[in-house]
Design a protein around this motif. Structure first.
Motif, PDB file in Angstrom:
ATOM      1  N   ASN A 114       6.630  45.146 -27.440  1.00 57.68           N
ATOM      2  CA  ASN A 114       7.541  46.014 -28.189  1.00 57.68           C
ATOM      3  C   ASN A 114       8.818  45.325 -28.610  1.00 57.68           C
ATOM      4  OD1 ASN A 114       8.197  46.016 -25.317  1.00 57.68           O
ATOM      5  ND2 ASN A 114       9.757  47.520 -25.827  1.00 57.68           N
ATOM      6  N   GLY A 143       9.560  38.727 -20.301  1.00 58.94           N
ATOM      7  CA  GLY A 143       9.254  39.285 -18.987  1.00 58.94           C
ATOM      8  C   GLY A 143       7.790  39.133 -18.638  1.00 58.94           C
ATOM      9  N   LEU A 144       6.944  39.419 -19.613  1.00 55.41           N
ATOM     10  CA  LEU A 144       5.500  39.336 -19.382  1.00 55.41           C
ATOM     11  C   LEU A 144       5.071  37.910 -19.029  1.00 55.41           C
ATOM     12  CD1 LEU A 144       2.936  41.202 -19.680  1.00 55.41           C
ATOM     13  CD2 LEU A 144       2.690  40.205 -21.947  1.00 55.41           C
ATOM     14  N   GLY A 185       6.282  36.861 -15.503  1.00 57.49           N
ATOM     15  CA  GLY A 185       5.440  37.407 -14.444  1.00 57.49           C
ATOM     16  C   GLY A 185       4.092  36.715 -14.390  1.00 57.49           C
ATOM     17  N   ALA A 186       3.562  36.393 -15.555  1.00 59.19           N
ATOM     18  CA  ALA A 186       2.264  35.721 -15.606  1.00 59.19           C
ATOM     19  C   ALA A 186       2.313  34.379 -14.890  1.00 59.19           C
ATOM     20  CB  ALA A 186       1.821  35.534 -17.054  1.00 59.19           C
ATOM     21  N   SER A 204      16.896  41.843 -13.685  1.00 59.03           N
ATOM     22  CA  SER A 204      15.757  42.356 -14.450  1.00 59.03           C
ATOM     23  C   SER A 204      16.124  42.925 -15.822  1.00 59.03           C
ATOM     24  CB  SER A 204      15.050  43.440 -13.652  1.00 59.03           C
ATOM     25  OG  SER A 204      15.943  44.476 -13.313  1.00 59.03           O
ATOM     26  N   LEU A 231      13.277  44.632 -17.565  1.00 59.98           N
ATOM     27  CA  LEU A 231      12.046  43.859 -17.723  1.00 59.98           C
ATOM     28  C   LEU A 231      11.166  43.825 -16.472  1.00 59.98           C
ATOM     29  CD1 LEU A 231      13.493  40.881 -19.792  1.00 59.98           C
ATOM     30  CD2 LEU A 231      12.308  42.905 -20.626  1.00 59.98           C
ATOM     31  N   VAL A 270       7.377  44.917 -17.224  1.00 62.16           N
ATOM     32  CA  VAL A 270       6.570  43.966 -18.001  1.00 62.16           C
ATOM     33  C   VAL A 270       6.355  42.678 -17.215  1.00 62.16           C
ATOM     34  CG1 VAL A 270       7.010  44.872 -20.311  1.00 62.16           C
ATOM     35  CG2 VAL A 270       8.607  43.235 -19.317  1.00 62.16           C
ATOM     36  N   PHE A 271       7.340  42.295 -16.409  1.00 62.54           N
ATOM     37  CA  PHE A 271       7.172  41.169 -15.490  1.00 62.54           C
ATOM     38  C   PHE A 271       5.984  41.456 -14.564  1.00 62.54           C
ATOM     39  CE2 PHE A 271       8.168  38.809 -11.624  1.00 62.54           C
ATOM     40  CZ  PHE A 271       8.784  37.634 -12.047  1.00 62.54           C
ATOM     41  N   GLY A 275       2.623  41.034 -16.287  1.00 69.64           N
ATOM     42  CA  GLY A 275       2.179  39.640 -16.355  1.00 69.64           C
ATOM     43  C   GLY A 275       1.575  39.190 -15.039  1.00 69.64           C
ATOM     44  N   LEU A 276       2.201  39.602 -13.961  1.00 68.80           N
ATOM     45  CA  LEU A 276       1.677  39.261 -12.633  1.00 68.80           C
ATOM     46  C   LEU A 276       0.333  39.951 -12.385  1.00 68.80           C
ATOM     47  CD1 LEU A 276       2.060  38.109  -9.711  1.00 68.80           C
ATOM     48  CD2 LEU A 276       3.224  40.274  -9.192  1.00 68.80           C
ATOM     49  N   GLY A 326      10.084  51.182 -24.498  1.00 64.30           N
ATOM     50  CA  GLY A 326       8.854  50.582 -25.021  1.00 64.30           C
ATOM     51  C   GLY A 326       8.097  49.770 -23.992  1.00 64.30           C
ATOM     52  N   MET A 327       8.690  49.558 -22.834  1.00 66.65           N
ATOM     53  CA  MET A 327       7.947  48.907 -21.743  1.00 66.65           C
ATOM     54  C   MET A 327       6.634  49.654 -21.486  1.00 66.65           C
ATOM     55  SD  MET A 327       9.924  50.218 -18.257  1.00 66.65           S
ATOM     56  CE  MET A 327      11.610  49.927 -18.741  1.00 66.65           C
ATOM     57  N   GLN A 387       4.800  51.131 -23.703  1.00 70.09           N
ATOM     58  CA  GLN A 387       3.803  50.766 -24.719  1.00 70.09           C
ATOM     59  C   GLN A 387       3.031  49.528 -24.281  1.00 70.09           C
ATOM     60  OE1 GLN A 387       6.890  50.576 -27.779  1.00 70.09           O
ATOM     61  NE2 GLN A 387       5.702  52.025 -29.002  1.00 70.09           N
ATOM     62  N   VAL A 388       3.770  48.574 -23.717  1.00 70.59           N
ATOM     63  CA  VAL A 388       3.115  47.357 -23.239  1.00 70.59           C
ATOM     64  C   VAL A 388       2.203  47.695 -22.057  1.00 70.59           C
ATOM     65  CG1 VAL A 388       3.473  45.044 -22.302  1.00 70.59           C
ATOM     66  CG2 VAL A 388       5.055  45.958 -24.021  1.00 70.59           C
ATOM     67  N   MET A 421      -1.903  47.242 -21.991  1.00 67.89           N
ATOM     68  CA  MET A 421      -2.615  46.408 -21.017  1.00 67.89           C
ATOM     69  C   MET A 421      -3.459  47.264 -20.067  1.00 67.89           C
ATOM     70  SD  MET A 421       0.250  43.456 -20.293  1.00 67.89           S
ATOM     71  CE  MET A 421      -0.906  42.233 -19.646  1.00 67.89           C
TER      72      MET A 421
END
Lengths: 187, 201
Positions: free
Chosen positions: A67, A74-75, A78-79, B46, B49, B52-53, B56-57, B80-81, B83-84, B88
């Motif tokens: 978004n 952030g994504l 974390g990944a 943060s 975030l 969304v962090f 990813g994890l 919008g977090m 939406q992500v 996913m």
């Protein structure tokens, strides 16, 4: 409503009609896959619509449209902590919004992140509203000491993989900058 | 519902989940409750975030449940977090959004849209299917197993009172948080996070 794949294919067709190279997009994707990148978070820019579509349609990648640019950061951060190779793809303007998030998350915790951006604001950019990127983009990148490389031609596309690995080596952010003529397959 | 009581209850039900906390209060209270320095990533920087962090994890460790905390201050900055998260749709992700209608980590400054923000409705509006809202400890404890222990991407709204808590941050610099947590992920999942493998011999 059309599904994600159909929407992506329609976007790719439009990008090709407007002069962007599907072959260059594929070369970028191949280099990313070879480097170990499997998660790609994206925000759009006209210049990279074809590249975004390529990531969406390539089974080697988990493509996540996000978004806002900070969410990509952030994504991907974390990944990293799950051992997943990742990249954030966005326009130059997106990177200009990221100074806070990069310095807070990636610099505080020393989490690597790899970002690909468009080289907006150059002489071949017809959009007046990208003047600020032409004036300040490199200065902003330098202001927080992010190593970056400008991919000047197709034979330099492998530098994208080197920039990714460099981010892992130094536990910081690195940036690969994609010029318009590269994305059009003209250089 | 009291913020610290809600967090204390959730911590008491914690088993093998990876936990991501967000800026300020949730990090401080979770650390005060658990003292953990291995299985928690205290994402104190943060700024909206954390979820969304956590995405990813969680995407990279599909067999490991991930709990993430955020506050409604962060939510207002980045709704919008969701939406992500929806995009996913990670079955191993549970998002606790703690709502006290103020920026709790910065002297309880009131939020925009403070009273009218309907967070569960917003979550449902983004298409999230498993949405729970708890305003009391009775509700939280009675429905915890269904909301949290069952698989499926879940958004949990916890309505709590503002509090004047000012606890200590977890006593680690950022790189130590990264290495402790990352090494735990390596041991727990077999995934390689760092380029230099941990010598367990």
């Amino acid at each position: 409503m059309e599904d994600n794949l159909a929407a992506s294919q329609r976007s790719a067709t439009h990008a090709t009609k407007t002069g962007y190279s599907a072959e260059v997009s594929q070369e970028i994707a191949d280099v990313c896959a070879d480097a170990g990148i499997s998660l790609v978070a994206t925000l759009p820019d006209d210049w990279i619509a074809s590249t975004i579509a390529t990531f969406e349609q390539d089974d080697r990648f988990n493509h996540v449209p996000v978004n806002r640019e900070e969410s990509a950061l952030g994504l991907c951060s974390g990944a990293f902590l799950s051992g997943t190779g990742s990249a954030a793809l966005m326009g130059a303007s997106g990177l200009m919004t990221l100074v806070y998030a990069i310095t807070k998350i990636n610099y505080t915790y020393e989490i690597p992140i790899f970002i690909m951006i468009t080289q907006r604001g150059t002489f071949d950019d017809g959009a007046k509203f990208h003047v600020s990127n032409g004036l300040y983009l490199e200065d902003v990148i330098n202001s927080i000491d992010m190593p970056y490389t400008i991919v000047e031609s197709r034979d330099q596309i492998p530098m994208i993989g080197e920039a990714y690995h460099h981010s892992r080596k130094i536990s910081r952010a690195t940036v690969a900058v994609l010029p318009k003529k590269l994305l059009q397959g003209k250089i | 519902m009291k913020y610290d009581e809600a967090v204390a209850y959730i911590a008491s039900r914690w088993t093998d989940e990876l936990v991501i906390t967000s800026a300020g209060t949730s990090s401080e209270i979770w650390y005060a409750e658990t003292g953990d320095t291995e299985r928690v990533f205290y994402l104190e920087a943060s700024m909206s975030l954390s979820s969304v962090f956590a995405c990813g994890l969680a995407e990279g460790v599909p067999d490991k449940p991930v709990w993430v905390f955020s506050g409604d201050g962060a939510f207002c900055m980045n709704p919008g977090m969701l939406q992500v998260e929806r995009q996913m749709n990670l079955p191993n992700l549970t998002h606790f959004m703690v709502s006290n209608r103020v920026y709790g980590s910065t002297s309880n400054v009131p939020l925009p849209g403070r009273i009218d923000n309907d967070y569960p409705a917003i979550a449902r509006g983004f298409g999230i299917e498993r949405v729970y809202s708890f305003g009391s400890m009775n509700e939280l404890t009675a429905t915890f197993d269904e909301a949290v222990m069952e698989e499926g991407h879940t958004f949990i709204h916890l309505e709590v009172d503002p509090m004047d808590y000012r606890g200590a941050s977890p006593p680690m610099d950022g790189p130590e948080v990264k290495f402790r947590f990352g090494r735990y992920v390596e041991k727990a999942t077999g995934k390689q996070v760092f380029s230099a493998p941990l010598d367990n011999g």
